[in-house]
Design a protein around this motif. Structure first.
Motif, PDB file in Angstrom:
ATOM      1  N   VAL A 107      18.832  -3.423 -16.041  1.00 18.89           N
ATOM      2  CA  VAL A 107      17.930  -3.585 -14.904  1.00 18.89           C
ATOM      3  C   VAL A 107      16.854  -2.509 -15.012  1.00 18.89           C
ATOM      4  O   VAL A 107      17.162  -1.319 -15.070  1.00 18.89           O
ATOM      5  CB  VAL A 107      18.666  -3.471 -13.559  1.00 18.89           C
ATOM      6  CG1 VAL A 107      17.686  -3.629 -12.396  1.00 18.89           C
ATOM      7  CG2 VAL A 107      19.782  -4.503 -13.463  1.00 18.89           C
ATOM      8  N   VAL A 108      15.606  -2.936 -15.037  1.00 18.58           N
ATOM      9  CA  VAL A 108      14.470  -2.023 -15.169  1.00 18.58           C
ATOM     10  C   VAL A 108      13.896  -1.730 -13.789  1.00 18.58           C
ATOM     11  O   VAL A 108      13.745  -2.652 -12.969  1.00 18.58           O
ATOM     12  CB  VAL A 108      13.388  -2.634 -16.081  1.00 18.58           C
ATOM     13  CG1 VAL A 108      12.139  -1.749 -16.116  1.00 18.58           C
ATOM     14  CG2 VAL A 108      13.937  -2.842 -17.498  1.00 18.58           C
ATOM     15  N   TYR A 109      13.574  -0.480 -13.543  1.00 18.29           N
ATOM     16  CA  TYR A 109      12.983  -0.108 -12.255  1.00 18.29           C
ATOM     17  C   TYR A 109      12.151   1.150 -12.436  1.00 18.29           C
ATOM     18  O   TYR A 109      12.315   1.902 -13.411  1.00 18.29           O
ATOM     19  CB  TYR A 109      14.065   0.129 -11.195  1.00 18.29           C
ATOM     20  CG  TYR A 109      15.064   1.211 -11.555  1.00 18.29           C
ATOM     21  CD1 TYR A 109      14.930   2.508 -11.057  1.00 18.29           C
ATOM     22  CD2 TYR A 109      16.128   0.939 -12.415  1.00 18.29           C
ATOM     23  CE1 TYR A 109      15.833   3.501 -11.396  1.00 18.29           C
ATOM     24  CE2 TYR A 109      17.035   1.922 -12.756  1.00 18.29           C
ATOM     25  CZ  TYR A 109      16.891   3.203 -12.245  1.00 18.29           C
ATOM     26  OH  TYR A 109      17.781   4.184 -12.590  1.00 18.29           O
ATOM     27  N   ALA A 110      11.241   1.390 -11.513  1.00 11.93           N
ATOM     28  CA  ALA A 110      10.427   2.602 -11.535  1.00 11.93           C
ATOM     29  C   ALA A 110      11.235   3.772 -10.986  1.00 11.93           C
ATOM     30  O   ALA A 110      12.152   3.593 -10.189  1.00 11.93           O
ATOM     31  CB  ALA A 110       9.157   2.404 -10.710  1.00 11.93           C
ATOM     32  N   TRP A 111      10.848   4.987 -11.416  1.00 15.18           N
ATOM     33  CA  TRP A 111      11.523   6.165 -10.890  1.00 15.18           C
ATOM     34  C   TRP A 111      10.547   7.329 -10.806  1.00 15.18           C
ATOM     35  O   TRP A 111       9.843   7.595 -11.745  1.00 15.18           O
ATOM     36  CB  TRP A 111      12.702   6.558 -11.777  1.00 15.18           C
ATOM     37  CG  TRP A 111      13.608   7.536 -11.082  1.00 15.18           C
ATOM     38  CD1 TRP A 111      13.736   8.871 -11.341  1.00 15.18           C
ATOM     39  CD2 TRP A 111      14.500   7.252  -9.988  1.00 15.18           C
ATOM     40  NE1 TRP A 111      14.658   9.442 -10.494  1.00 15.18           N
ATOM     41  CE2 TRP A 111      15.136   8.455  -9.641  1.00 15.18           C
ATOM     42  CE3 TRP A 111      14.802   6.084  -9.263  1.00 15.18           C
ATOM     43  CZ2 TRP A 111      16.066   8.552  -8.610  1.00 15.18           C
ATOM     44  CZ3 TRP A 111      15.720   6.184  -8.247  1.00 15.18           C
ATOM     45  CH2 TRP A 111      16.354   7.387  -7.925  1.00 15.18           C
ATOM     46  N   ALA A 116      18.883   3.748  -4.029  1.00 16.85           N
ATOM     47  CA  ALA A 116      20.032   2.844  -4.139  1.00 16.85           C
ATOM     48  C   ALA A 116      19.992   2.015  -5.417  1.00 16.85           C
ATOM     49  O   ALA A 116      21.024   1.450  -5.801  1.00 16.85           O
ATOM     50  CB  ALA A 116      20.098   1.913  -2.926  1.00 16.85           C
ATOM     51  N   TYR A 117      18.837   1.930  -6.074  1.00 12.14           N
ATOM     52  CA  TYR A 117      18.750   1.087  -7.272  1.00 12.14           C
ATOM     53  C   TYR A 117      19.759   1.493  -8.344  1.00 12.14           C
ATOM     54  O   TYR A 117      20.567   0.657  -8.772  1.00 12.14           O
ATOM     55  CB  TYR A 117      17.333   1.106  -7.846  1.00 12.14           C
ATOM     56  CG  TYR A 117      16.273   0.445  -6.996  1.00 12.14           C
ATOM     57  CD1 TYR A 117      16.600  -0.445  -5.979  1.00 12.14           C
ATOM     58  CD2 TYR A 117      14.930   0.718  -7.222  1.00 12.14           C
ATOM     59  CE1 TYR A 117      15.622  -1.038  -5.202  1.00 12.14           C
ATOM     60  CE2 TYR A 117      13.932   0.118  -6.449  1.00 12.14           C
ATOM     61  CZ  TYR A 117      14.280  -0.756  -5.443  1.00 12.14           C
ATOM     62  OH  TYR A 117      13.301  -1.343  -4.676  1.00 12.14           O
ATOM     63  N   PRO A 118      19.741   2.746  -8.829  1.00 17.89           N
ATOM     64  CA  PRO A 118      20.708   3.074  -9.890  1.00 17.89           C
ATOM     65  C   PRO A 118      22.155   2.965  -9.443  1.00 17.89           C
ATOM     66  O   PRO A 118      23.041   2.653 -10.245  1.00 17.89           O
ATOM     67  CB  PRO A 118      20.341   4.517 -10.267  1.00 17.89           C
ATOM     68  CG  PRO A 118      19.572   5.049  -9.114  1.00 17.89           C
ATOM     69  CD  PRO A 118      18.845   3.880  -8.530  1.00 17.89           C
ATOM     70  N   ILE A 119      22.412   3.207  -8.149  1.00 17.28           N
ATOM     71  CA  ILE A 119      23.780   3.080  -7.637  1.00 17.28           C
ATOM     72  C   ILE A 119      24.242   1.629  -7.730  1.00 17.28           C
ATOM     73  O   ILE A 119      25.333   1.328  -8.241  1.00 17.28           O
ATOM     74  CB  ILE A 119      23.861   3.584  -6.188  1.00 17.28           C
ATOM     75  CG1 ILE A 119      23.425   5.050  -6.095  1.00 17.28           C
ATOM     76  CG2 ILE A 119      25.279   3.415  -5.644  1.00 17.28           C
ATOM     77  CD1 ILE A 119      23.305   5.562  -4.670  1.00 17.28           C
ATOM     78  N   ALA A 120      23.422   0.705  -7.246  1.00 13.70           N
ATOM     79  CA  ALA A 120      23.784  -0.715  -7.269  1.00 13.70           C
ATOM     80  C   ALA A 120      23.922  -1.228  -8.693  1.00 13.70           C
ATOM     81  O   ALA A 120      24.792  -2.050  -8.994  1.00 13.70           O
ATOM     82  CB  ALA A 120      22.722  -1.524  -6.512  1.00 13.70           C
ATOM     83  N   ILE A 121      23.075  -0.741  -9.575  1.00 17.43           N
ATOM     84  CA  ILE A 121      23.094  -1.206 -10.965  1.00 17.43           C
ATOM     85  C   ILE A 121      24.375  -0.768 -11.666  1.00 17.43           C
ATOM     86  O   ILE A 121      25.092  -1.581 -12.263  1.00 17.43           O
ATOM     87  CB  ILE A 121      21.844  -0.683 -11.704  1.00 17.43           C
ATOM     88  CG1 ILE A 121      20.573  -1.315 -11.111  1.00 17.43           C
ATOM     89  CG2 ILE A 121      21.936  -1.002 -13.197  1.00 17.43           C
ATOM     90  CD1 ILE A 121      19.296  -0.581 -11.497  1.00 17.43           C
ATOM     91  N   VAL A 122      24.680   0.526 -11.584  1.00 19.53           N
ATOM     92  CA  VAL A 122      25.877   1.035 -12.255  1.00 19.53           C
ATOM     93  C   VAL A 122      27.136   0.449 -11.628  1.00 19.53           C
ATOM     94  O   VAL A 122      28.113   0.138 -12.324  1.00 19.53           O
ATOM     95  CB  VAL A 122      25.900   2.576 -12.215  1.00 19.53           C
ATOM     96  CG1 VAL A 122      27.205   3.112 -12.801  1.00 19.53           C
ATOM     97  CG2 VAL A 122      24.711   3.157 -12.977  1.00 19.53           C
ATOM     98  N   ALA A 123      27.134   0.267 -10.314  1.00 21.14           N
ATOM     99  CA  ALA A 123      28.308  -0.299  -9.642  1.00 21.14           C
ATOM    100  C   ALA A 123      28.625  -1.698 -10.141  1.00 21.14           C
ATOM    101  O   ALA A 123      29.794  -2.119 -10.134  1.00 21.14           O
ATOM    102  CB  ALA A 123      28.094  -0.313  -8.130  1.00 21.14           C
ATOM    103  N   SER A 124      27.600  -2.427 -10.577  1.00 23.18           N
ATOM    104  CA  SER A 124      27.812  -3.788 -11.073  1.00 23.18           C
ATOM    105  C   SER A 124      28.225  -3.822 -12.534  1.00 23.18           C
ATOM    106  O   SER A 124      28.568  -4.889 -13.059  1.00 23.18           O
ATOM    107  CB  SER A 124      26.529  -4.608 -10.902  1.00 23.18           C
ATOM    108  OG  SER A 124      25.556  -4.218 -11.860  1.00 23.18           O
ATOM    109  N   PRO A 128      21.191   0.992 -16.017  1.00 24.46           N
ATOM    110  CA  PRO A 128      19.890   1.265 -15.405  1.00 24.46           C
ATOM    111  C   PRO A 128      18.877   1.736 -16.436  1.00 24.46           C
ATOM    112  O   PRO A 128      19.190   2.555 -17.295  1.00 24.46           O
ATOM    113  CB  PRO A 128      20.208   2.381 -14.401  1.00 24.46           C
ATOM    114  CG  PRO A 128      21.401   3.070 -14.967  1.00 24.46           C
ATOM    115  CD  PRO A 128      22.193   2.022 -15.711  1.00 24.46           C
ATOM    116  N   VAL A 129      17.668   1.202 -16.344  1.00 24.23           N
ATOM    117  CA  VAL A 129      16.572   1.614 -17.218  1.00 24.23           C
ATOM    118  C   VAL A 129      15.439   2.092 -16.315  1.00 24.23           C
ATOM    119  O   VAL A 129      14.709   1.284 -15.730  1.00 24.23           O
ATOM    120  CB  VAL A 129      16.090   0.462 -18.121  1.00 24.23           C
ATOM    121  CG1 VAL A 129      14.935   0.919 -19.000  1.00 24.23           C
ATOM    122  CG2 VAL A 129      17.243  -0.061 -18.972  1.00 24.23           C
ATOM    123  N   ALA A 130      15.326   3.402 -16.166  1.00 22.64           N
ATOM    124  CA  ALA A 130      14.341   3.993 -15.266  1.00 22.64           C
ATOM    125  C   ALA A 130      13.047   4.288 -16.010  1.00 22.64           C
ATOM    126  O   ALA A 130      13.068   4.910 -17.070  1.00 22.64           O
ATOM    127  CB  ALA A 130      14.898   5.272 -14.651  1.00 22.64           C
TER     128      ALA A 130
END
Length: 359
Positions: A107-111, A116-124, A128-130
């Protein structure tokens, strides 16, 4: 030590840090500017619905969210089959990533963006790709497009960006979407959409209507003032929305939350709520003007908060301490900066005084 073992990958999940409540102060009021909440009490019309629904809490809520979906569909001209609700847009985000990602997907996202983005990604189980923000604390969409691989399943675009405030422009989003593979879902997170006044800003609903791989997150927590009731929703391609509903917690959105959200979309109530939003936007402009006059360089915010870049070691913490001593709580982000919610004028005045003294 023997016993049950949790997933090893969970050790890499960062902790979500909520905005702290204000500390009690002798001889003066204290204000919370750390959680992007509205400073206004619920409208009387919405409060009456909340009170009435409270009498039914011995019953499970409507798991299908039928009245809520109908109200959202009619208000925004969206198909009911494209909707999926949850306990705030952050819960819908968790469900969405769970529905789309297998372990090892990306999952790619800005940082920095919504924490909550990296939390939700790793939990799944995904990776995470910041991608670092670009100039002006804005999304670097070129870099984000370049970060997409054959393992990418979702790309997050937060506009206005939390915690920095700038929007993604419509032309930027269109160019970006042209570069995203058709099997990658672009999630436009618009938690603060109602505060946007930039006519060039992207419109997630418009992008959803013109593309097959766009979803939008919205919430009733911010502009609609229902943060404590936890209700948000996704607008997504029908197959994606169905998958999100499938993995969602049964009966997750309470009956009180559903009823309050429906009441908030009543035309009369919504006009009153948007009048409040207009007042907060006016306060936002006043605060930004005061900060600029005091010598701060503030990213162009279209949300109900402002961002003070404080990159030096400990500067964000020092600012937060000074704010506490003055009677306001703000949200520091390690060595990156401080996010401050636009609140009551008196609280905003205290913030501007602190900022002037700290610059």
């Amino acid at each position: 030590m023997s016993g049950p073992k949790v997933r090893a990958s969970l050790s890499g999940i960062p902790a979500y840090t909520p905005g702290r409540p204000p500390a009690a102060r002798e001889g003066g009021a204290a204000y919370k500017l750390s959680s992007n909440e509205t400073p206004y009490d619920p409208l009387p019309s919405v409060r009456s619905v909340i009170d009435a629904e409270a009498a039914q809490v011995n019953r499970y809520p409507d798991m299908a969210c039928s009245a809520l979906y109908t109200a959202i569909s009619e208000r925004f001209s969206l198909p009911v089959t494209a909707l999926a609700a949850g306990t705030g847009s952050v819960a819908v985000l968790y469900h969405l990533i769970q529905a789309l990602c297998e372990p090892g997907d990306e999952v790619v996202y800005a940082w920095r963006s919504f924490e909550a983005y990296p939390i939700a990604i790793v939990a799944s189980g995904a990776r995470p790709v910041a991608v670092p923000l670009g100039d002006g604390a804005r999304h670097d969409l070129d870099a984000m497009a370049a970060a997409i691989t054959d393992r990418t399943r979702v790309v997050m675009v937060c506009t206005p960006n939390n915690p920095t405030g700038p929007v993604v422009r419509a032309d930027e989003l269109e160019t970006f979407l042209d570069r995203v593979p058709a099997d990658v879902l672009v999630v436009v997170d618009e938690a603060y959409a109602e505060f946007v006044r930039d006519e060039a800003a992207a419109d997630g609903f418009a992008a959803f209507g013109s593309r097959d791989n766009v979803a939008v997150l919205r919430t009733f927590s911010k502009a609609y003032g229902l943060a404590g009731l936890r209700v948000g929703y996704a607008v997504a391609p029908e197959s994606v929305a169905a998958a999100v509903r499938k993995v969602a917690l049964p009966f997750g959105v309470s009956g009180i939350a559903q009823a309050a959200a429906v009441a908030s979309l009543d035309p009369v109530a919504e006009r009153e709520l948007m009048d409040r939003v207009d007042a907060l936007v006016a306060e936002r402009e006043r605060v930004v003007g005061g900060l600029t006059e005091a010598g701060w360089s503030v990213p162009a915010t279209e949300a109900n908060f402002v961002w003070l870049p404080l990159d030096g070691r400990g500067q964000a913490t020092d600012f937060a301490v000074a704010a506490d001593e003055a009677g306001i709580t703000v949200r520091p982000f390690a060595d990156h900066g401080v996010r401050v919610t636009i609140a009551e004028p008196v609280a905003n005045d205290i913030f501007m005084k602190v900022a002037s003294n700290q610059n």
